[in-house]
Design an enzyme around this catalytic site. Structure first.
Site, PDB file in Angstrom:
ATOM      1  NE  ARG A 179      -3.800  -2.224  -0.121  1.00  0.00           N
ATOM      2  CZ  ARG A 179      -3.601  -3.233  -1.002  1.00  0.00           C
ATOM      3  NH1 ARG A 179      -2.605  -3.168  -1.893  1.00  0.00           N
ATOM      4  NH2 ARG A 179      -4.389  -4.271  -1.025  1.00  0.00           N
TER       5      ARG A 179
ATOM      6  CB  SER B 194      -9.864  -0.060   4.621  1.00  0.00           C
ATOM      7  OG  SER B 194     -10.571  -1.151   4.104  1.00  0.00           O
TER       8      SER B 194
ATOM      9  CD  GLU C 201      -5.753   1.786   2.161  1.00  0.00           C
ATOM     10  OE1 GLU C 201      -6.047   0.888   2.979  1.00  0.00           O
ATOM     11  OE2 GLU C 201      -6.028   1.720   0.961  1.00  0.00           O
TER      12      GLU C 201
HETATM   13  C1  FAD Z   1     -15.667   2.460  -0.828  1.00  0.00           C
HETATM   14  C2  FAD Z   1     -14.178   2.409  -0.991  1.00  0.00           C
HETATM   15  C3  FAD Z   1     -13.528   1.197  -1.064  1.00  0.00           C
HETATM   16  C4  FAD Z   1     -12.135   1.138  -1.235  1.00  0.00           C
HETATM   17  N1  FAD Z   1     -11.547  -0.094  -1.327  1.00  0.00           N
HETATM   18  C5  FAD Z   1     -10.211  -0.180  -1.519  1.00  0.00           C
HETATM   19  C6  FAD Z   1      -9.568  -1.449  -1.646  1.00  0.00           C
HETATM   20  O1  FAD Z   1     -10.206  -2.499  -1.573  1.00  0.00           O
HETATM   21  N2  FAD Z   1      -8.239  -1.469  -1.852  1.00  0.00           N
HETATM   22  C7  FAD Z   1      -7.499  -0.317  -1.963  1.00  0.00           C
HETATM   23  O2  FAD Z   1      -6.285  -0.402  -2.187  1.00  0.00           O
HETATM   24  N3  FAD Z   1      -8.073   0.901  -1.839  1.00  0.00           N
HETATM   25  C8  FAD Z   1      -9.405   1.008  -1.619  1.00  0.00           C
HETATM   26  N4  FAD Z   1      -9.994   2.230  -1.486  1.00  0.00           N
HETATM   27  C9  FAD Z   1      -9.157   3.436  -1.510  1.00  0.00           C
HETATM   28  C10 FAD Z   1      -9.070   4.112  -2.891  1.00  0.00           C
HETATM   29  O3  FAD Z   1     -10.130   3.708  -3.708  1.00  0.00           O
HETATM   30  C11 FAD Z   1      -7.778   3.805  -3.645  1.00  0.00           C
HETATM   31  O4  FAD Z   1      -6.640   4.147  -2.886  1.00  0.00           O
HETATM   32  C12 FAD Z   1      -7.767   4.599  -4.971  1.00  0.00           C
HETATM   33  O5  FAD Z   1      -6.871   3.991  -5.824  1.00  0.00           O
HETATM   34  C13 FAD Z   1      -7.440   6.052  -4.838  1.00  0.00           C
HETATM   35  O6  FAD Z   1      -7.594   6.658  -6.107  1.00  0.00           O
HETATM   36  P1  FAD Z   1      -8.116   8.153  -6.240  1.00  0.00           P
HETATM   37  O7  FAD Z   1      -8.031   8.518  -7.677  1.00  0.00           O
HETATM   38  O8  FAD Z   1      -9.435   8.302  -5.608  1.00  0.00           O
HETATM   39  O9  FAD Z   1      -6.984   8.906  -5.420  1.00  0.00           O
HETATM   40  P2  FAD Z   1      -7.140  10.152  -4.410  1.00  0.00           P
HETATM   41  O10 FAD Z   1      -7.941   9.714  -3.227  1.00  0.00           O
HETATM   42  O11 FAD Z   1      -7.619  11.342  -5.158  1.00  0.00           O
HETATM   43  O12 FAD Z   1      -5.644  10.356  -3.981  1.00  0.00           O
HETATM   44  C14 FAD Z   1      -5.002   9.414  -3.148  1.00  0.00           C
HETATM   45  C15 FAD Z   1      -3.528   9.796  -3.078  1.00  0.00           C
HETATM   46  O13 FAD Z   1      -2.977   9.658  -4.382  1.00  0.00           O
HETATM   47  C16 FAD Z   1      -2.464  10.923  -4.851  1.00  0.00           C
HETATM   48  N5  FAD Z   1      -2.767  10.951  -6.290  1.00  0.00           N
HETATM   49  C17 FAD Z   1      -3.962  10.740  -6.884  1.00  0.00           C
HETATM   50  N6  FAD Z   1      -3.817  10.776  -8.224  1.00  0.00           N
HETATM   51  C18 FAD Z   1      -2.504  11.033  -8.467  1.00  0.00           C
HETATM   52  C19 FAD Z   1      -1.724  11.187  -9.656  1.00  0.00           C
HETATM   53  N7  FAD Z   1      -2.258  11.088 -10.891  1.00  0.00           N
HETATM   54  N8  FAD Z   1      -0.398  11.462  -9.521  1.00  0.00           N
HETATM   55  C20 FAD Z   1       0.191  11.569  -8.304  1.00  0.00           C
HETATM   56  N9  FAD Z   1      -0.507  11.413  -7.147  1.00  0.00           N
HETATM   57  C21 FAD Z   1      -1.838  11.133  -7.233  1.00  0.00           C
HETATM   58  C22 FAD Z   1      -3.131  11.987  -4.013  1.00  0.00           C
HETATM   59  O14 FAD Z   1      -2.311  13.117  -3.874  1.00  0.00           O
HETATM   60  C23 FAD Z   1      -3.299  11.252  -2.672  1.00  0.00           C
HETATM   61  O15 FAD Z   1      -2.087  11.298  -1.939  1.00  0.00           O
HETATM   62  C24 FAD Z   1     -11.383   2.324  -1.318  1.00  0.00           C
HETATM   63  C25 FAD Z   1     -12.032   3.564  -1.247  1.00  0.00           C
HETATM   64  C26 FAD Z   1     -13.413   3.617  -1.087  1.00  0.00           C
HETATM   65  C27 FAD Z   1     -14.101   4.947  -1.040  1.00  0.00           C
END
Ligand code: FAD
Length: 333
Positions: free
Chosen positions: A179, A229, A304
């Protein structure tokens, strides 16, 4: 909260991108958790070149810049963010599939990409079925399920560093671990990602995806805003105490409320927004859980989810919770 944005910041950003530039934007309507004050500006580039240009011009300016995807792993501060959010999202979400290779822009939606690769007869990221967000966010967090991470499939990425210089970065230089990746804590933007997948049978892969989605829908509280989570699973703790959700439930904290936030009744590792929650409400619950579980089990759980401060510091949410409630830790820990 920022009331007014300098005119020169507006013109600087409008020169850098053809995509959307908005000022003094509410974050509670943007964020997955429906929490947050206002951001001074949100900019959505339409290409890697534009994203690099935004970073280049912001390197000369005093305001902080932070890259976001779909905010599914972020907690915004209810006081807002006094800087520029660069959203790598729907305007940068194209992909193509050639043989086993997927070339994707970092704003590609994970649920759409997982299904499209399965339909194309490719396996390898099926474990990410049901994970919301963008490919860039998933790569930065090395996210996935079943203890797998997307990093295993990443061949290389195209990244813009904080000076807006574009670089191809190969798998071995991305520092993937459970992670996390070595891009965390940097201003760098992930703009494109190349994945190498393995052949599979499309119909069987779709069945697997649907089974994962059904299992997640039964387990997780999808009816209320949340950020997935809250706490990371720690292997040493898992082998003795079990998963974070179980540890929180056994500590009697399921359903505990603070303001508009609640430890989910359905799954204790989720904190849901019942309406009107602030970042303080969520962070207080995080501090309470850490303190109580640590006292009962001896294990300290880390988050996380990442918290964005008004000044642009992006940190795992537990660090901010510890800072705001040091006494809660010492009095109960
Ligand atoms: C209902 C739910 C279930 C989930 N289940 C899981 C799961 O099973 N497993 C899991 O691993 N995660 C899970 N997550 C967490 C999340 O979905 C993942 O971490 C997801 O990949 C984050 O993507 P995002 O585009 O929303 O990133 P954001 O939340 O917008 O950003 C997360 C981090 O990444 C950075 N970031 C985003 N995009 C970029 C980019 N293009 N370049 C550089 N930095 C960037 C941001 O600055 C921040 O630090 C869950 C979330 C929710 C709401």
């Amino acid at each position: 909260m920022v009331e007014a944005v300098a005119v020169d910041l507006a013109s600087t950003l409008r020169e850098a991108v053809t995509g959307s530039v908005r000022f003094n934007e509410p974050l509670d309507t943007l964020s997955r958790w429906r929490i947050g004050g206002r951001a001074a500006a949100i900019v959505e580039p339409s290409s890697a070149t534009e994203a690099a240009a935004v970073l280049r011009v912001m390197a000369e300016r005093p305001e902080p810049i932070v890259v976001i995807g779909e905010t599914s792993n972020m907690l915004f501060d209810s006081r807002g963010f006094d800087g520029v959010l660069m959203r790598v999202g729907p305007r940068m979400s194209e992909w193509s599939i050639e043989g086993r290779r997927v070339h994707a822009e970092a704003g590609a939606s994970i649920p759409e990409l997982v299904r499209a690769t399965a339909e194309a007869g490719l396996s390898g990221i099926i474990h990410a079925a049901g994970v919301p967000g963008t490919l860039g966010g998933l790569v930065l967090m090395n996210g996935g399920t079943q203890r797998k991470g997307i990093g295993e499939q990443v061949v290389r990425t195209l990244i813009a560093n904080e000076r807006g210089e574009l670089h191809a970065v190969r798998h071995d230089d991305l520092g993937f671990a459970y992670r996390t990746s070595n891009l965390q804590g940097q201003t760098a933007a992930i703009l494109e990602v190349e994945l190498e997948l393995v052949p599979g049978e499309p119909a069987a892969l779709i069945v697997d995806i649907d089974a994962i989605l059904a299992e997640r829908a039964a387990k997780f509280p999808f009816d209320l805003p949340n950020c997935g989570s809250t706490f990371l699973s720690n292997p040493a703790m898992y082998s003795i105490v079990g998963a974070p959700g179980r540890a929180i439930e056994e500590a009697g904290l399921k359903s505990v409320r603070r303001g508009g936030a609640q430890i989910s009744e359905k799954h204790a590792n989720f904190i849901v927004n019942l309406g009107g929650a602030t970042d303080n409400d969520v962070l207080w619950l995080i501090a309470l859980v850490r303190t109580t579980v640590q006292a009962r089990t001896g294990f300290t759980m880390d988050c996380e989810v990442r918290h964005l401060s008004p000044d642009g510091r992006m940190r795992p949410a537990h660090e901010v919770a510890d800072e705001r409630w040091p006494d809660l830790r010492s009095s109960e820990g």
